[in-house]
Design a protein around this motif. Structure first.
Motif, PDB file in Angstrom:
ATOM      1  N   PRO A 229       0.880  -1.288  -0.038  1.00 38.55           N
ATOM      2  CA  PRO A 229      -0.147  -0.107  -0.064  1.00 38.55           C
ATOM      3  C   PRO A 229       0.826   1.150   0.047  1.00 38.55           C
ATOM      4  O   PRO A 229       0.508   2.226  -0.512  1.00 38.55           O
ATOM      5  N   GLU A 230       2.051   1.164   0.984  1.00 39.11           N
ATOM      6  CA  GLU A 230       2.934   2.523   1.022  1.00 39.11           C
ATOM      7  C   GLU A 230       3.839   2.701  -0.562  1.00 39.11           C
ATOM      8  O   GLU A 230       3.558   3.739  -0.624  1.00 39.11           O
ATOM      9  N   ILE A 231       4.073   1.544  -1.014  1.00 39.47           N
ATOM     10  CA  ILE A 231       4.864   1.731  -2.255  1.00 39.47           C
ATOM     11  C   ILE A 231       3.782   2.138  -3.331  1.00 39.47           C
ATOM     12  O   ILE A 231       4.056   3.220  -3.938  1.00 39.47           O
ATOM     13  N   LEU A 232       2.754   1.818  -3.316  1.00 40.72           N
ATOM     14  CA  LEU A 232       1.598   2.248  -4.497  1.00 40.72           C
ATOM     15  C   LEU A 232       1.346   3.663  -4.167  1.00 40.72           C
ATOM     16  O   LEU A 232       1.195   4.575  -5.236  1.00 40.72           O
ATOM     17  N   ARG A 233       0.951   3.999  -2.847  1.00 40.25           N
ATOM     18  CA  ARG A 233       0.697   5.428  -2.758  1.00 40.25           C
ATOM     19  C   ARG A 233       1.907   6.295  -2.800  1.00 40.25           C
ATOM     20  O   ARG A 233       1.576   7.574  -3.388  1.00 40.25           O
ATOM     21  N   ALA A 234       2.927   5.751  -2.761  1.00 43.60           N
ATOM     22  CA  ALA A 234       4.268   6.621  -3.234  1.00 43.60           C
ATOM     23  C   ALA A 234       4.290   7.137  -4.696  1.00 43.60           C
ATOM     24  O   ALA A 234       4.565   7.904  -5.245  1.00 43.60           O
ATOM     25  N   ILE A 235       3.736   6.027  -5.499  1.00 43.14           N
ATOM     26  CA  ILE A 235       3.820   6.068  -6.962  1.00 43.14           C
ATOM     27  C   ILE A 235       2.692   6.994  -7.350  1.00 43.14           C
ATOM     28  O   ILE A 235       2.880   7.981  -7.945  1.00 43.14           O
ATOM     29  N   THR A 236       1.451   6.789  -6.902  1.00 47.00           N
ATOM     30  CA  THR A 236       0.348   7.738  -7.428  1.00 47.00           C
ATOM     31  C   THR A 236      -0.713   7.542  -6.320  1.00 47.00           C
ATOM     32  O   THR A 236      -1.224   6.592  -6.205  1.00 47.00           O
ATOM     33  N   PRO A 237      -1.402   8.501  -5.670  1.00 47.64           N
ATOM     34  CA  PRO A 237      -2.424   8.334  -4.858  1.00 47.64           C
ATOM     35  C   PRO A 237      -3.771   7.658  -5.432  1.00 47.64           C
ATOM     36  O   PRO A 237      -4.326   7.014  -4.675  1.00 47.64           O
ATOM     37  N   ALA A 238      -3.683   7.643  -6.930  1.00 45.72           N
ATOM     38  CA  ALA A 238      -4.693   6.939  -7.506  1.00 45.72           C
ATOM     39  C   ALA A 238      -4.693   5.355  -7.357  1.00 45.72           C
ATOM     40  O   ALA A 238      -5.570   4.648  -7.581  1.00 45.72           O
ATOM     41  N   ALA A 239      -3.386   4.880  -6.893  1.00 46.80           N
ATOM     42  CA  ALA A 239      -3.196   3.591  -6.945  1.00 46.80           C
ATOM     43  C   ALA A 239      -3.620   3.030  -5.588  1.00 46.80           C
ATOM     44  O   ALA A 239      -3.421   1.787  -5.381  1.00 46.80           O
TER      45      ALA A 239
ATOM     46  N   SER B 181     -12.792  -5.583  -2.793  1.00 52.87           N
ATOM     47  CA  SER B 181     -11.878  -4.618  -2.897  1.00 52.87           C
ATOM     48  C   SER B 181     -12.074  -3.600  -4.004  1.00 52.87           C
ATOM     49  O   SER B 181     -11.976  -2.535  -4.021  1.00 52.87           O
ATOM     50  N   LEU B 182     -12.948  -4.191  -5.033  1.00 52.79           N
ATOM     51  CA  LEU B 182     -13.259  -3.337  -6.135  1.00 52.79           C
ATOM     52  C   LEU B 182     -14.125  -2.312  -5.850  1.00 52.79           C
ATOM     53  O   LEU B 182     -14.130  -1.057  -6.268  1.00 52.79           O
ATOM     54  N   GLU B 183     -15.118  -2.679  -4.943  1.00 55.58           N
ATOM     55  CA  GLU B 183     -16.417  -1.846  -4.303  1.00 55.58           C
ATOM     56  C   GLU B 183     -15.773  -0.852  -3.675  1.00 55.58           C
ATOM     57  O   GLU B 183     -15.888   0.454  -3.839  1.00 55.58           O
ATOM     58  N   LEU B 184     -14.780  -1.234  -2.848  1.00 55.40           N
ATOM     59  CA  LEU B 184     -14.110  -0.057  -1.962  1.00 55.40           C
ATOM     60  C   LEU B 184     -13.237   0.888  -2.848  1.00 55.40           C
ATOM     61  O   LEU B 184     -13.387   2.061  -2.501  1.00 55.40           O
ATOM     62  N   LYS B 185     -12.517   0.464  -3.748  1.00 56.04           N
ATOM     63  CA  LYS B 185     -11.682   1.178  -4.574  1.00 56.04           C
ATOM     64  C   LYS B 185     -12.652   2.372  -5.424  1.00 56.04           C
ATOM     65  O   LYS B 185     -12.447   3.320  -5.635  1.00 56.04           O
ATOM     66  N   LEU B 186     -13.803   1.584  -5.854  1.00 57.67           N
ATOM     67  CA  LEU B 186     -14.671   2.604  -7.158  1.00 57.67           C
ATOM     68  C   LEU B 186     -15.588   3.259  -6.111  1.00 57.67           C
ATOM     69  O   LEU B 186     -15.919   4.476  -6.489  1.00 57.67           O
TER      70      LEU B 186
END
Lengths: 619, 293
Positions: free
Chosen positions: A277-287, B108-113
């Protein structure tokens, strides 16, 4: 690894884990700031959770979709004891382990009757109950606010800084790793994996299936309690939503992706998904949130492609290649020459086995009846097997031969009758206790734990004579180490006897059918059983090999006075090798005598052998 | 008390619908479909997105419901074709764990979207509704009860009266024999998984108004209740599963009614869990199912 070297490595790792995080964070805070320390500690706690689920799912093959419930037990227990009652962290940790184990034990009780996906139902249900009911009890959580967990205190020192707490988490994870390693290198882990593969085979090798299932739940629950406790004290506050379904299922994904049963793979996958999660957040908040989607997708792909997990698939491919290469060295993959079977002396752990003089009845079955619903499979059958003889049990298909075997082994419920082994009544005993009294057997379908190596199968087969407690196993105490060394020697002797040195570390499933039969025989013989039940030993063997088999069976009788009872369809083999024969027809004994008498008996000829049978036995 | 009984029968019918899906898949593939509930939640999110006036498209409820059903069918179809159909040789346990993967994926998809905040889907019909013999029965409850009964009966009739339906039941009993007499096994498999998904979507649309709001994971909670219902029918009996749904619904609602003011929350969940354990341990073949060999 040699024991001394292992101790040095473990010591160095522990010192590094203890010293490095606090030191680096103080000397070079740029390399380890408080946030990074928090994330690393979370990842380590996540790895501990994965280790716990791996023990249950990867080793023992029991599914849990609600592992979050056990994590919550650990966090809440320690939080309430340390936060509200002011007990020290160590007490909270211990209580978390005990209560986590206890809850898991209760959850595991249905596993004694249920298998596979039914356990998924009960564990999913437990998680729901935990979240909606137990954790909402006002006294526990003071409303739905949750539980605060103070950081540990040691004397005047408080683990306020994340980097200091990281060191503590790492040390506990190392301890869990070592305990887990002790599980896999002792009878405990072998029993778990044996029952995962085939409960009947494991029981016939002396494994108490019920006890070890519950032990797996207990140990996994205790580890989950510890992991939850660490995780909770790290976060300082947890509520009923901290350990939800999403987390529980992500753990399942991590364990499968890491490779079911692979300690290193599971820890790496745990750390990876802990940091993702931390790595993804570092790449882009959308991830954000992509880590769970990735885990889910990998879980589905792993199941569709390689049910043994991603890491499992890699090892699998390596083993298959090694097996091909090793087999290529042997002239034929289906050997016609059966090697000498191991003839090991009675093990030290078998002191209480019955002693019977040659010629006296070793096995005495009286008036045995087995019914399946309305069908009577065995009908008031009485047979006896004298010590030091080879006795055959024949009859047409459906005559009840295998059922009678299973009744002697303790795998079917009998409606009436008694079974005595060496004068001791055994028909009330569970299968593993009959095995401990010297009853060995082979199966019609090959009775091996397919995923275990040849050597591990031979060690598993010595379960009943490896007498040390679960505690001794977990700590690998001297008694356990000594017994393991002896068992290892016996396994190596057996491997040498059958000449399978080059296959010793290969999973049994990669061997050819004929080779698996030989390994199975070696497994049945490695504890030097008083009575060996052989269920169709010649099935699938080439005609040349069958002739050879007769020689080997006689060897067993003559060299060490073994007693054999065999069910066999190959009538010429039975007439050739047996000293006496019992004939079953429609569940009843219709004849008994020497091969000569049987082949002349008109009732037998009519019921079974057919009319054109040569009067002289064929060899 | 009687009010609780009425509510129990209504939600029971909804649990029964989901249980029908569980039984269909179990009969067809010998697998428990753990993703089924979350397919329903996903469908609910789709309906919410179509219907909601501020954050969605602001279309009528019926259009939202139709979109939900289509979405559930599509997800089920894709999962069956891409995963289940390729696992013919795999162990049943592996397919079961794959459906767990689907559950995690949809969750997870529901949470994400759509995030974690609760969503509110307006009920199809507003208002308190008539009093029948002194009991309140809301229009939503009537709709739920009528739809559940109609779908349950319709599905059973379809399975028993049509050639394709009999093929589905036959394939469940003996795939090899069914193939010999020309039952298209691939289509039967698609049918069972898609119907299970659609039933979950319908159940989700019907149960949401009785609660009011929903979040990711919403239907997996009811999936556990539906599992209890299916287990009462031994996982193999369609009428047993529906009847089991009514039993679970009444248990759920009466325990909720009686436990008002008791300091332990969630007693109805506890009661359903106890029922599951009881059935599994005492009578795994169910009260109405046939004993498995």
């Amino acid at each position: 690894m040699r024991p001394a070297r292992r101790q040095v490595v473990v010591g160095a790792v522990v010192i590094a884990a203890t010293v490095l995080p606090p030191l680096v964070s103080r000397v070079a805070p740029g390399f380890l700031d408080e946030l990074l320390a928090l994330r690393l500690a979370q990842a380590a706690a996540f790895a501990a959770m994965a280790l716990s689920l791996n023990l249950l799912m990867g080793y023992a093959g029991q599914i849990s979709l609600g592992h979050g419930a056990l994590l919550a037990v650990g966090a809440y227990t320690s939080g309430i004891l340390t936060g509200r009652f002011g007990l020290p962290f160590v007490a909270g940790l211990a209580a978390a382990a005990v209560l986590g184990g206890a809850v898991a034990f209760v959850v595991g009780l249905p596993a004694l009757r249920l298998r596979g996906l039914y356990l998924a139902i009960t564990t999913l249900g437990l998680l729901l109950v935990m979240q909606e009911s137990i954790l909402q009890i006002p006294w526990l959580s003071r409303g739905s606010a949750g539980v605060a967990l103070p950081r540990p205190v040691a004397g005047d020192f408080v683990f306020t800084r994340n980097a200091d707490f990281l060191a503590l988490v790492l040390v506990v994870v190392i301890v869990l790793w070592l305990v887990d390693a002790n599980v896999t290198r002792t009878r405990l882990g072998r029993a778990f994996r044996g029952l995962r593969e085939d409960e009947q085979v494991a029981a016939s090798r002396g494994v108490d299936v019920a006890r070890h299932k519950l032990l797996a739940f207990l140990l996994s629950g205790a580890m989950a309690g510890v992991a939850g406790c660490l995780h909770g004290h790290l976060l300082r506050f947890v509520d009923s939503r901290t350990y939800d379904l999403n987390l529980s299922l992500l753990l399942v994904a991590v364990v499968v992706i890491g490779g079911l049963g692979s300690r290193l793979g599971v820890v790496l996958a745990g750390v990876g998904f802990g940091l993702l999660p931390e790595i993804l957040r570092a790449i882009t908040p959308a991830a954000e949130g992509w880590d769970h989607l990735l885990g889910a997708a990998l879980l589905i792909v792993a199941m569709a492609r390689h049910p043994e997990g991603v890491a499992g698939a890699i090892t699998e491919a390596r083993h298959a290649k090694a097996a091909r290469q090793a087999r290529a060295g042997v002239a034929e993959s289906a050997p016609t020459e059966i090697p000498r079977l191991p003839e090991l002396p009675r093990p030290a752990g078998a002191a209480d086995r019955p002693a019977v003089a040659p010629g006296e009845a070793l096995l005495e079955v009286r008036d045995l009846t087995v019914r399946f619903g309305g069908l009577t499979a065995v009908d008031h059958a009485s047979i006896s097997v004298p010590a030091g003889r080879i006795v055959g049990l024949i009859g047409p298909n459906g005559a009840g031969k295998t059922t009678l075997f299973n009744a002697v082994g303790g795998f079917v419920r009998t409606a009436s009758g008694t079974v005595h082994l060496g004068g001791q009544r055994i028909d009330h005993l569970p299968p593993h206790e009959r095995a401990a009294r010297g009853l060995g057997r082979t199966f019609q379908r090959v009775g091996l734990a397919r995923d275990l190596s040849v050597r591990e199968n031979l060690l598993l087969s010595q379960h009943a004579i490896c007498r040390y407690s679960a505690v001794a196993a977990l700590g690998f105490l001297p008694g356990a180490a000594r017994t393991e060394a002896e068992a290892g020697e016996r396994a190596d002797l057996a491997i040498a006897a059958i000449g399978f040195e080059r296959f010793a570390d290969m999973p049994a499933k990669h061997l050819s059918g004929g080779m698996q039969r030989i390994v199975e025989m070696a497994c049945a013989l490695v504890t030097a059983p008083e009575l060996l039940l052989l269920d169709e030993p010649s099935a699938g063997m080439a005609p040349g090999a069958v002739e050879n088999l007769a020689i080997r069976l006689r060897d067993l009788r003559d060299a060490l006075g073994r007693t054999l009872l065999l069910v066999e369809h190959n009538v010429p083999l039975v007439l050739d090798v047996c000293d006496e024969i019992w004939v079953l027809h429609a569940g009843r004994v219709i004849a008994h005598g020497t091969p000569d008498e049987i082949s002349r008996d008109p009732t037998v000829v009519e019921a079974y052998l057919g009319r054109n049978v040569p009067a002289e036995p064929v060899s | 008390m009687s009010q609780a009984l009425v509510a129990g029968v209504v939600v029971g019918g909804i649990y029964g619908l989901m249980a029908l899906g569980i039984v269909l898949v179990y009969k067809g593939a010998r697998v428990l479909h753990f993703g089924q509930g979350e397919i329903g939640t996903l469908a609910l999110f789709v309906a919410w997105w179509v219907v909601d006036e501020r954050q969605g498209l602001g279309q009528p409820w019926l259009l939202g419901a139709a979109a939900a059903v289509v979405a559930a069918a599509a997800v089920s179809l894709v999962f069956e074709r891409l995963v289940v159909a390729r696992m013919v040789e795999a162990s049943r346990l592996a397919i079961g764990v794959a459906t767990v993967g689907l559950l995690l994926f949809l969750f997870s998809l529901e949470l994400k979207l759509w995030g974690a905040s609760p969503k509110y889907l307006a009920p199809p019909i507003e208002g308190l509704g008539p009093r029948v013999a002194g009991l309140h029965v809301s229009p939503t409850q009537v709709l739920a009860l009528v739809s559940a009964a109609a779908i349950g009966l319709g599905l059973t009739a379809f399975l028993r009266r049509t050639d394709f339906g009999l093929g589905v039941l036959g394939a469940a009993q003996d795939p090899a024999a069914a193939r010999l007499v020309g039952v298209p096994l691939a289509r039967v498999s698609v049918f069972t998984w898609v119907v299970a998904g659609v039933l979950a979507a319908v159940a989700a649309l019907l149960v949401e108004p009785t609660i009011g709001v929903f979040t990711a994971g919403f239907m997996t909670r009811f999936f556990v209740f539906a599992l209890a219902a299916a287990l009462i029918g031994g996982l193999t009996s369609l009428p047993g599963a529906f009847a089991g749904g009514i039993v679970v619904g009444i248990l759920d609602q009466t325990v909720q009614y009686w436990s008002l003011g008791v300091p332990v929350p969630g007693l109805s969940v506890l009661a359903v869990f106890a029922l599951i354990l009881l059935v599994l341990l005492v009578r795994p073949q169910g009260l109405l199912g046939r004993a498995a060999a």
